[in-house]
Design a protein around this motif. Structure first.
Motif, PDB file in Angstrom:
ATOM      1  N   ASP A 148       0.823  -1.224  -0.130  1.00 57.46           N
ATOM      2  CA  ASP A 148       0.125   0.107  -0.069  1.00 57.46           C
ATOM      3  C   ASP A 148       0.921   1.301   0.024  1.00 57.46           C
ATOM      4  O   ASP A 148       0.568   2.258  -0.630  1.00 57.46           O
ATOM      5  N   ALA A 166       1.180   4.097  -2.833  1.00 55.51           N
ATOM      6  CA  ALA A 166       1.054   5.469  -2.574  1.00 55.51           C
ATOM      7  C   ALA A 166       2.219   6.355  -3.218  1.00 55.51           C
ATOM      8  O   ALA A 166       1.794   7.651  -3.713  1.00 55.51           O
ATOM      9  N   LEU A 218      -5.814   5.000  -5.607  1.00 57.62           N
ATOM     10  CA  LEU A 218      -5.419   4.790  -4.217  1.00 57.62           C
ATOM     11  C   LEU A 218      -6.764   4.245  -3.334  1.00 57.62           C
ATOM     12  O   LEU A 218      -6.487   3.156  -2.860  1.00 57.62           O
ATOM     13  N   SER A 242      -6.691   0.636  -4.582  1.00 58.46           N
ATOM     14  CA  SER A 242      -5.686  -0.231  -4.257  1.00 58.46           C
ATOM     15  C   SER A 242      -6.034  -0.951  -2.823  1.00 58.46           C
ATOM     16  O   SER A 242      -5.376  -1.842  -2.324  1.00 58.46           O
TER      17      SER A 242
END
Length: 86
Positions: free
Chosen positions: A46, A50, A82, A85
């Protein structure tokens, strides 16, 4: 987009974490420990996503401003990426 050494190194660390996870499973480690490692891998992915999105967004915003175009759609697209995800 060109990916820098920092992003590639992040992915290599994640790869190592995944190998460690497989080893933990082969060694029949406790469920709690395996899930903790899985969480660490997911969090690392993650954070890497980002970083990639933010670097790309920064580059695209600069280009759009130079061309005199609106950057609103770019920001929305980055936020959508984002959110997807997760």
């Amino acid at each position: 987009m060109e990916y820098g050494t920092d992003v590639k190194n992040r992915v290599k660390r994640i790869e190592g974490q995944l190998r460690g996870l497989t080893k933990m499973m082969d060694e029949n480690k406790e469920c709690r420990d395996v899930v903790t490692q899985m969480t660490a891998v997911r969090n690392a992915l993650d954070r890497t996503a980002a970083v990639i999105v933010s670097q790309n967004l920064e580059q695209c915003i600069r280009e759009e401003k130079q061309n005199g175009e609106s950057t609103e759609d770019l920001v929305k697209e980055a936020v959508d990426l984002l959110v997807k995800s997760r």
